[in-house]
Design a protein around this motif. Sequence first.
Motif, mmCIF file in Angstrom:
data_model
loop_
_atom_site.group_PDB
_atom_site.id
_atom_site.type_symbol
_atom_site.label_atom_id
_atom_site.label_comp_id
_atom_site.label_asym_id
_atom_site.label_seq_id
_atom_site.Cartn_x
_atom_site.Cartn_y
_atom_site.Cartn_z
ATOM 1 N N TYR A 120 -4.622 8.043 11.198
ATOM 2 C CA TYR A 120 -4.813 6.685 11.610
ATOM 3 C C TYR A 120 -5.147 6.220 12.810
ATOM 4 C CZ TYR A 120 -2.455 1.880 11.230
ATOM 5 O OH TYR A 120 -2.070 0.556 11.112
ATOM 6 N N GLN A 125 -2.943 -7.832 -1.581
ATOM 7 C CA GLN A 125 -3.803 -6.556 -1.880
ATOM 8 C C GLN A 125 -4.134 -6.250 -3.151
ATOM 9 O OE1 GLN A 125 -2.324 -6.146 2.122
ATOM 10 N NE2 GLN A 125 -2.531 -4.132 1.901
ATOM 11 N N TRP A 166 -5.221 3.834 1.756
ATOM 12 C CA TRP A 166 -4.698 3.394 2.945
ATOM 13 C C TRP A 166 -4.051 1.889 2.508
ATOM 14 C CZ3 TRP A 166 -3.984 5.869 7.296
ATOM 15 C CH2 TRP A 166 -4.607 7.218 7.576
ATOM 16 N N THR A 167 -4.726 1.062 2.042
ATOM 17 C CA THR A 167 -4.539 -0.626 1.667
ATOM 18 C C THR A 167 -4.327 -0.772 0.519
ATOM 19 O OG1 THR A 167 -6.853 -0.638 1.815
ATOM 20 C CG2 THR A 167 -5.796 -0.996 3.899
ATOM 21 N N THR A 183 -1.754 -7.873 6.464
ATOM 22 C CA THR A 183 -1.115 -7.504 5.257
ATOM 23 C C THR A 183 -1.078 -8.909 4.364
ATOM 24 O OG1 THR A 183 0.718 -6.410 3.953
ATOM 25 C CG2 THR A 183 1.511 -7.774 5.723
ATOM 26 N N ASN A 201 -1.490 -3.469 7.463
ATOM 27 C CA ASN A 201 -1.671 -3.655 6.001
ATOM 28 C C ASN A 201 -1.699 -2.167 5.361
ATOM 29 O OD1 ASN A 201 -4.161 -2.875 6.777
ATOM 30 N ND2 ASN A 201 -5.191 -4.438 5.218
ATOM 31 N N VAL A 202 -1.408 -1.120 6.073
ATOM 32 C CA VAL A 202 -1.445 0.224 5.496
ATOM 33 C C VAL A 202 -0.184 0.906 5.125
ATOM 34 C CG1 VAL A 202 -3.595 0.641 7.060
ATOM 35 C CG2 VAL A 202 -1.353 1.390 7.548
ATOM 36 N N ALA A 248 0.833 -1.259 -0.004
ATOM 37 C CA ALA A 248 -0.007 0.104 -0.020
ATOM 38 C C ALA A 248 0.826 1.278 0.090
ATOM 39 C CB ALA A 248 -0.868 0.069 1.181
ATOM 40 N N ALA A 272 -9.332 -4.022 1.085
ATOM 41 C CA ALA A 272 -8.438 -4.722 1.987
ATOM 42 C C ALA A 272 -8.634 -3.889 3.457
ATOM 43 C CB ALA A 272 -7.091 -4.701 1.757
ATOM 44 N N GLN A 273 -9.572 -2.777 3.380
ATOM 45 C CA GLN A 273 -9.714 -1.988 4.577
ATOM 46 C C GLN A 273 -10.677 -3.039 5.420
ATOM 47 O OE1 GLN A 273 -11.638 1.523 3.368
ATOM 48 N NE2 GLN A 273 -9.909 2.306 2.314
ATOM 49 N N LEU A 301 -8.697 -5.072 8.089
ATOM 50 C CA LEU A 301 -8.151 -4.093 9.097
ATOM 51 C C LEU A 301 -9.098 -4.048 10.177
ATOM 52 C CD1 LEU A 301 -5.928 -2.497 10.676
ATOM 53 C CD2 LEU A 301 -6.374 -0.549 9.167
#
Lengths: 672, 672
Positions: free
Chosen positions: B187, B400, B446-447, B393, B439-440, B166, B452-453, B456
Amino acid sequence: MDETGTTPEHPMWLPEAVFRGLRDRTIAVVGDDPLLGTVRREADAAGMTEVPPSAEAELTIMPVADLATHARRIDAAAVGDLGTEGYAIAREGGRTVIAYAGAAGALYGWFHVVRAGLGDADTAGGAASDAPTVERHVPRHSLRMLDHWDNVSEHPVMGQVERGYAGGSIFYEDGRVREDLSRVERYARLLASIGVNRVAINNVNVGRREARLLTDDLGEVSRIAACFRPWGIRVHLAVSFASPITLAGLPTADPVDEAVQQWWADAATRVYAAIEDFGGFLVKADSEGQPGPFAYGRDHADGANMLAAALAPHGGIVHWRAFVYNHRQDWRDRSTDRARAAYDHFVPLDGRFADNVILQVKYGPLDFQVREPVSPVIPGLRETAVALELQITQEYTGQQRHAVYLAPQWREILEFAPFGDSGPTISDLSRGGIAAVANVGDDPFWTGHPLAQANLYAYGRLAWDPSLDADAILDEWAALTFGDDTTARGGIHRLLSDSWRTYESYTAPLGVGFMVNPGDHYGPSVEGYEYSPWGTYHFADRDGIGVDRTVATGTGYAGQYPEPWRSVYESLDSVPDELLLFFHHVPYSHRLRSGATVVQHVYDTHFDGVERVRAQVALWDSLDGRIDTAVHRRVTERLAEQLRSATDWRDQINTYFFRASGIADERGRRIY
Amino acid sequence: MDETGTTPEHPMWLPEAVFRGLRDRTIAVVGDDPLLGTVRREADAAGMTEVPPSAEAELTIMPVADLATHARRIDAAAVGDLGTEGYAIAREGGRTVIAYAGAAGALYGWFHVVRAGLGDADTAGGAASDAPTVERHVPRHSLRMLDHWDNVSEHPVMGQVERGYAGGSIFYEDGRVREDLSRVERYARLLASIGVNRVAINNVNVGRREARLLTDDLGEVSRIAACFRPWGIRVHLAVSFASPITLAGLPTADPVDEAVQQWWADAATRVYAAIEDFGGFLVKADSEGQPGPFAYGRDHADGANMLAAALAPHGGIVHWRAFVYNHRQDWRDRSTDRARAAYDHFVPLDGRFADNVILQVKYGPLDFQVREPVSPVIPGLRETAVALELQITQEYTGQQRHAVYLAPQWREILEFAPFGDSGPTISDLSRGGIAAVANVGDDPFWTGHPLAQANLYAYGRLAWDPSLDADAILDEWAALTFGDDTTARGGIHRLLSDSWRTYESYTAPLGVGFMVNPGDHYGPSVEGYEYSPWGTYHFADRDGIGVDRTVATGTGYAGQYPEPWRSVYESLDSVPDELLLFFHHVPYSHRLRSGATVVQHVYDTHFDGVERVRAQVALWDSLDGRIDTAVHRRVTERLAEQLRSATDWRDQINTYFFRASGIADERGRRIY
């Protein structure tokens, strides 16, 4: 464990001892070309005394035209045409005369004497009454080139020297041309001593930084050229076909666009204003991501000729590489054969290339494998000047961690007669000369593995005279480099002489190629390229292995050869064992012409290969004390790695073939 | 084609729309902890009006102790013990009351309301006479941590964020902590809203530059900690065990050396002087080249306890990773099993770790594969605090670029009952909490992959309450992120709900693992790790595939499990199909419990998996116009790559199994 920080720079094949026999001898040099100045400085440095031309000088270097005046007993007619670089050498009554036509011939004649020695004036005196023996030495190839794959700025993956295994670049450091180029001067001298006369100083994969060598950095390139010039060597640049866009902001690099043509013409004019003897451009176009004429619907003749037109007024040359193929191939596509690509691209263009274009062709159809058939492009191009491209840097042959003397392979290539024994050889057909990827860096031994110096030496000698025997070159190199100890020299001979075949024996078998790790190309990975986009597959399954490249049932690649080879390769009855899997897909139980099955051959050669390396290690150990300590230590380290790596190759290849075939080793040796 | 330069930063699951229902509503906040200040600022930003505590406030946030005063109808006894982070929420007559014991509970209660909404005061009024419903929300795990594998300086191979997909780090840029940390503040807010309370801000592979975060850069780390503090999040540092040598020039890092101990004690004191609420150290020792106590003949209890002693006076924690194995294994060595390593290293040390040491254990014995058995280390350690380590991640699960919702996998892991159904679950046994690799990055979404958000989000929610349903979390996330369009939300649900099993279906089958490309771990390479030193093999040959990890005939790994799993995994009759090849080597013709043969299962799942991705693509296309344009475009791009990659997986895996087995697909589909 290499102590690169403290080890002094190795002299390669020109240590002081080589010049010992010249000390206090007399020399007469006739002529005033700058290259004669080089010879005079060499002679002076060697401790010779310059004397006026006379019968008394122990060594006389003079133009052929002066023979009648100064060396009456040598007949100019017997000397014949020496061209611009040839020389004749005559030994007469303990006196040596070198005759040259062009000044470069004087330089090469000088190094002939350095290599061969001057002889003993006293003992030779007895033959004074005989007519002198005249040897003519004229290079077989007028262009004998080294291609450096050096990047100005360090590439994030490839490093500073792409496929370089000897440290950083001798030309560049910290993103620019080195301030101190004294090492380049010493390099130029070494190259002159083996007859190299052209050097391309940057990578054929031209990055944005490197592209600017052609423009912003001409002053710096000029400094490099000045290092080579006293040694008869002209500098070439690899250029990016997209330069008009990336350097000049033009909207296109289309070769038929007049602004593009003008930009190149102006660029060439600027280069020659800075470097009068500039050699020309080397181009990798439409290959592995490099830009080229395809983007504009033009072909490679259009592209090459446009650059050739820019260089022609100045006497420059375009080396245009034939290494063009689809590197985004789909492994599922069995109709495409990368081996066919260069022929399919370039042979239809034969006859369309300008006179100052040289098509530079890798020796095999794939990529510098330990064993490939010789490229059919070379016999295929009848009206185009072709340069054979070899690779001194050991990308696929052990990366200068394995001791692999490549001259035997090069000899096989150079002697290959594509039209049959009575026809011309590859050497004959390489009218554009020979080029090779260099293997040196800023390593104290120049080449990482000290014994890899032999490959650079052999390359120069073979480019000059492809008929030289590989073993004789090896012995010549060993004598110069390691001196008088016959035990040491003999050991080195035994270690290196057959080392190429040793390497082949423990790596990819029977011409199948590409079983290396993807990316770094070192070490085994049997399936590493099997599903990749690179077009290098072996198609192994539980039943068999190999690529059917026959005309009858395969990709038709064999049909790119003229007879007799087309038929030789086409048939299982006649294909040479060592190329079997390059041309045919066969069951593991297939019997080679040697009598062994494919799988048993794999086992036998791989077990044997490791034992041969083990013997090399023992042999080298026995030379401890006879070889310079730093050299011995470095080679010892490398041999240990070679043995480890060879064992790795043996076990992975054997296990892979055993898992696939289920066929046990007839001799019951350990397969993991 | 991502337009990272122009796309505005995505709000993740907290877009303005989420707060719409709070606008112009009244809130009363009782308490003066800084975290209450955060709540007040949040409420203000949401457009709420703060009012004095009274029965009129639509939302009241107050300490449990004040319930009797301000909210008489809620019985403090029914609220019970909320710990430092829990909260109780009561809906009463259209009014909502949140009771907290520690101020963090107020913050989490606030975000509960953000997620769930405040309800409608008018319609709720009718229930005024009923006793209010009190819901208790206390986190199941007191430590809910994110591990960032961010490097300060860009690693030449791994980049700035190791296994980051990301973009660059949100913490670091150009080799130092970012000047502008406003994104870190945003964040932190997002993390607080899902209950994360600990963040390790640098890679467990600690480079020389990163090691200095502990010393020279404390001021900078302090700035980062200040971003997290208002959100109830404490910062941890990954440290290098060799720091006393590399940072302080001590001759050793031996944990029993007094100077070493003193150096760490001093280091801890300095850290806490700069960052009062510092969390502690995260350590990867003696693993994949990182330094550790083994170099000094000490064990991991010695190493961890030494650091724990340095932190204990300050209330700090050591997270010591159990990911220790021989990464220079010889593939020829069939007696070593990497899967055994963590258990063999750490279970013998059980009982020796200090109270403030948490052993952090990856969920499986290998490395974050799409399917592994749950690590036997977690049930194996009875007297050691264990933290379960997950990976948000998507290193091995599509990076991702593939849409893979991981919560179903995590739920299976958390619910796994190592001692049988009546015994504790992995969640119960993870007394040291849960950690996961973040994973950001600085990507606008972000991802990388906007979907993929969800991972998280789900991680935070599951770390708080592992009993939440994965689909319910998904729907909750989709509602917050995508708003009211039920078609859009339904589509996203269908796309993601089973996506983990879809990914499994087209990648490495039946628990065999590691068929990815070495190095980058993306895309198929069936034999990529087969002869590597990493200890991850599948031993496929022409007859069969899989790793015999039984006690009876294999490596004995199955014996590391307590009953009933030891027996379940040991026997071919009971091993779950999805883990068959992790525990057993079987012929391709072996029949799964599902009835299919292994090879037919491979073909079926791989053909099916690609069709499922194709359906996902169509589904997503149908949502065009219902989803934010930038999000839709990015996901469309990623889905195209997923389909390409899934097809690649399908064809390489199927071809590999066909070449090895010679067994054709029963349904005659195309295998290349």
